[in-house]
Design a protein around this motif. Structure first.
Motif, PDB file in Angstrom:
ATOM      1  N   PRO A 246       0.824  -1.321  -0.453  1.00  0.00           N
ATOM      2  CA  PRO A 246      -0.132   0.167   0.147  1.00  0.00           C
ATOM      3  C   PRO A 246       0.819   0.962   0.065  1.00  0.00           C
ATOM      4  O   PRO A 246       0.139   2.517  -0.638  1.00  0.00           O
ATOM      5  CB  PRO A 246      -1.198  -0.062   1.523  1.00  0.00           C
ATOM      6  N   LEU A 247       1.860   1.195   0.262  1.00  0.00           N
ATOM      7  CA  LEU A 247       2.842   1.839   0.140  1.00  0.00           C
ATOM      8  C   LEU A 247       3.300   2.560  -0.950  1.00  0.00           C
ATOM      9  O   LEU A 247       4.468   3.419  -1.372  1.00  0.00           O
ATOM     10  CB  LEU A 247       3.522   2.313   1.911  1.00  0.00           C
ATOM     11  N   ILE A 248       3.144   1.360  -1.944  1.00  0.00           N
ATOM     12  CA  ILE A 248       4.458   2.253  -2.671  1.00  0.00           C
ATOM     13  C   ILE A 248       2.479   2.398  -4.171  1.00  0.00           C
ATOM     14  O   ILE A 248       2.264   1.367  -4.778  1.00  0.00           O
ATOM     15  CB  ILE A 248       4.808   1.074  -3.924  1.00  0.00           C
ATOM     16  N   THR A 249       3.332   4.158  -4.616  1.00  0.00           N
ATOM     17  CA  THR A 249       1.889   4.665  -4.922  1.00  0.00           C
ATOM     18  C   THR A 249       2.745   4.849  -6.458  1.00  0.00           C
ATOM     19  O   THR A 249       1.317   4.846  -7.538  1.00  0.00           O
ATOM     20  CB  THR A 249       2.148   6.414  -4.532  1.00  0.00           C
ATOM     21  N   HIS A 250       4.231   5.191  -6.907  1.00  0.00           N
ATOM     22  CA  HIS A 250       4.073   4.904  -8.422  1.00  0.00           C
ATOM     23  C   HIS A 250       5.623   4.360  -8.543  1.00  0.00           C
ATOM     24  O   HIS A 250       6.210   3.819  -7.916  1.00  0.00           O
ATOM     25  CB  HIS A 250       4.572   6.467  -8.563  1.00  0.00           C
ATOM     26  N   MET A 251       5.544   3.851  -9.898  1.00  0.00           N
ATOM     27  CA  MET A 251       6.568   2.929 -10.505  1.00  0.00           C
ATOM     28  C   MET A 251       7.405   3.830 -12.091  1.00  0.00           C
ATOM     29  O   MET A 251       6.291   4.138 -12.770  1.00  0.00           O
ATOM     30  CB  MET A 251       6.533   1.742 -11.048  1.00  0.00           C
ATOM     31  N   LEU A 252       7.992   4.696 -11.612  1.00  0.00           N
ATOM     32  CA  LEU A 252       8.809   5.611 -12.640  1.00  0.00           C
ATOM     33  C   LEU A 252      10.036   4.635 -12.894  1.00  0.00           C
ATOM     34  O   LEU A 252      10.956   4.330 -12.328  1.00  0.00           O
ATOM     35  CB  LEU A 252       8.936   7.409 -11.818  1.00  0.00           C
ATOM     36  N   HIS A 253      10.557   5.191 -14.441  1.00  0.00           N
ATOM     37  CA  HIS A 253      12.056   4.558 -14.812  1.00  0.00           C
ATOM     38  C   HIS A 253      12.851   5.943 -14.437  1.00  0.00           C
ATOM     39  O   HIS A 253      12.319   7.354 -14.191  1.00  0.00           O
ATOM     40  CB  HIS A 253      11.811   5.272 -16.490  1.00  0.00           C
ATOM     41  N   THR A 254      13.813   6.126 -14.993  1.00  0.00           N
ATOM     42  CA  THR A 254      15.346   7.129 -14.284  1.00  0.00           C
ATOM     43  C   THR A 254      14.562   8.588 -14.937  1.00  0.00           C
ATOM     44  O   THR A 254      14.906   9.272 -14.205  1.00  0.00           O
ATOM     45  CB  THR A 254      16.266   6.685 -14.597  1.00  0.00           C
ATOM     46  N   GLU A 255      13.984   7.951 -15.987  1.00  0.00           N
ATOM     47  CA  GLU A 255      14.228   9.504 -17.003  1.00  0.00           C
ATOM     48  C   GLU A 255      13.211  10.805 -16.784  1.00  0.00           C
ATOM     49  O   GLU A 255      12.679  11.189 -16.560  1.00  0.00           O
ATOM     50  CB  GLU A 255      14.105   9.381 -18.443  1.00  0.00           C
ATOM     51  N   GLN A 256      12.239  10.096 -15.304  1.00  0.00           N
ATOM     52  CA  GLN A 256      11.075  10.350 -15.355  1.00  0.00           C
ATOM     53  C   GLN A 256      11.440  10.658 -13.584  1.00  0.00           C
ATOM     54  O   GLN A 256      10.299  10.876 -12.516  1.00  0.00           O
ATOM     55  CB  GLN A 256       9.868   9.313 -14.715  1.00  0.00           C
ATOM     56  N   ILE A 257      12.482  11.357 -13.227  1.00  0.00           N
ATOM     57  CA  ILE A 257      12.965  11.435 -11.400  1.00  0.00           C
ATOM     58  C   ILE A 257      12.329  12.633 -11.474  1.00  0.00           C
ATOM     59  O   ILE A 257      12.009  12.669 -10.023  1.00  0.00           O
ATOM     60  CB  ILE A 257      14.626  11.512 -11.406  1.00  0.00           C
ATOM     61  N   GLN A 258      12.262  13.817 -12.442  1.00  0.00           N
ATOM     62  CA  GLN A 258      12.148  14.781 -11.670  1.00  0.00           C
ATOM     63  C   GLN A 258      10.541  14.395 -11.633  1.00  0.00           C
ATOM     64  O   GLN A 258      10.260  15.207 -10.527  1.00  0.00           O
ATOM     65  CB  GLN A 258      12.257  15.926 -12.679  1.00  0.00           C
ATOM     66  N   GLU A 259       9.629  14.252 -12.417  1.00  0.00           N
ATOM     67  CA  GLU A 259       8.251  13.976 -12.180  1.00  0.00           C
ATOM     68  C   GLU A 259       8.143  12.795 -10.721  1.00  0.00           C
ATOM     69  O   GLU A 259       7.641  13.735  -9.451  1.00  0.00           O
ATOM     70  CB  GLU A 259       8.068  12.723 -13.304  1.00  0.00           C
ATOM     71  N   GLY A 260       8.903  12.135 -10.372  1.00  0.00           N
ATOM     72  CA  GLY A 260       8.858  11.661  -9.112  1.00  0.00           C
ATOM     73  C   GLY A 260       9.022  12.712  -8.069  1.00  0.00           C
ATOM     74  O   GLY A 260       8.219  12.799  -6.648  1.00  0.00           O
TER      75      GLY A 260
END
Length: 277
Positions: A246-260
């Motif tokens: 439940p704590l994991i809300t998003h899975m992002l790739h390295t190029e999306q780090i700013q989005e994270g």
């Protein structure tokens, strides 16, 4: 070679007096910089200095062998360790958690595991409350919807029986609220967030004189010894005593780090982002 590892903010050599002492967790090597006080990572010929000697957003890094442990799952030592190890929450107690991000939710999970009877979550973003309740909170409050200071409301709604308050926002005003919401005789306030350097707190000295402030600024790594603490969390996760999903809300790739980073700053429906390399 080939092992999956997790870098540790606090190393554990396992040999010094601090590592061998059951109550200590700050290894004597903690303040020791990498050999010659130099960087081991460069980019285009320029040295890169790693926060806490980790550099966890890099594809490659160099660490001392005591700065990592073999591991293959996400861990939540920060919040979970505060409630279980540091505050030592007792069954049937009343807990208040200020700040319902990843660390705050981990604290709630720890309080629930410890048997707390009442767990109150406090945050200015109401969108989080559904997840907070599903993880063990009994009620949630948004201070922006109140006509009185949050500490006064908490005292009234609990009958002045807040046993433990946890501050996970690193905001001076919220720290004071967490302090003042505790019961004056036996309440315990634990400051979890990293307070910005130069931050000053102003409070009534009577809080100290009458023994109200029994505050513990949370010790580094939340009272887990580096390697031992992580392995304990792994065991609890694998035994299904702790559910991290439940704590994991998003899975992002390295190029999306700013989005994270932007998601974390927004605070809306974002707890932990997993960065995929």
């Amino acid at each position: 070679p080939g092992d999956k590892v997790i870098p540790l903010v606090l190393r554990q050599c396992g040999k010094c007096d601090s590592c061998l002492f059951p109550k200590g967790n700050i290894c004597n090597e903690f303040t020791e910089p990498m050999a010659n006080d130099t960087s081991r990572v460069t980019c285009k010929g320029n040295p890169i200095y790693q926060l806490f000697s980790l550099g966890t957003f890099t594809e490659y890094t160099v660490l001392k062998e005591n700065n990592f442990v073999r591991f293959d799952r996400l861990w939540i030592s920060a919040g979970y360790g505060e409630s279980i190890n540091h505050a030592r929450v007792k069954p049937n107690s009343t807990c208040v958690v200020f700040g319902l991000g990843g660390v705050g939710l981990s604290i709630i999970m720890g309080c629930k595991a410890a048997g707390a009877f009442r767990i109150i979550g406090v945050d200015v973003i109401g969108d989080k409350f559904g997840k907070v309740m599903s993880l063990g909170a009994t009620e949630c409050i948004n201070p922006r919807n109140l006509e009185k200071p949050i500490q006064q409301v908490l005292i009234e709604m609990t009958g002045n029986k807040v046993d433990y308050s946890f501050e996970a926002t690193s905001c001076a005003e919220t720290i004071l609220a967490a302090l003042e919401s505790c019961n004056r005789n036996y309440g315990k306030c634990v400051i979890v967030g990293v307070i910005p350097l130069g931050t000053c707190l102003y409070f009534d000295p009577s809080l100290i004189f009458f023994g109200f402030i029994q505050t513990d600024t949370a010790c580094s790594y939340k009272c887990w010894k580096g390697k031992d603490g992580v392995l304990k969390i792994v065991s609890d996760v694998m035994a299904k005593k702790i559910n991290l999903d439940p704590l994991i809300t998003h899975m992002l790739h390295t190029e999306q780090i700013q989005e994270g980073i932007d998601l974390h700053r927004s605070g809306k429906r974002c707890v932990f982002n997993i960065l995929l390399f």
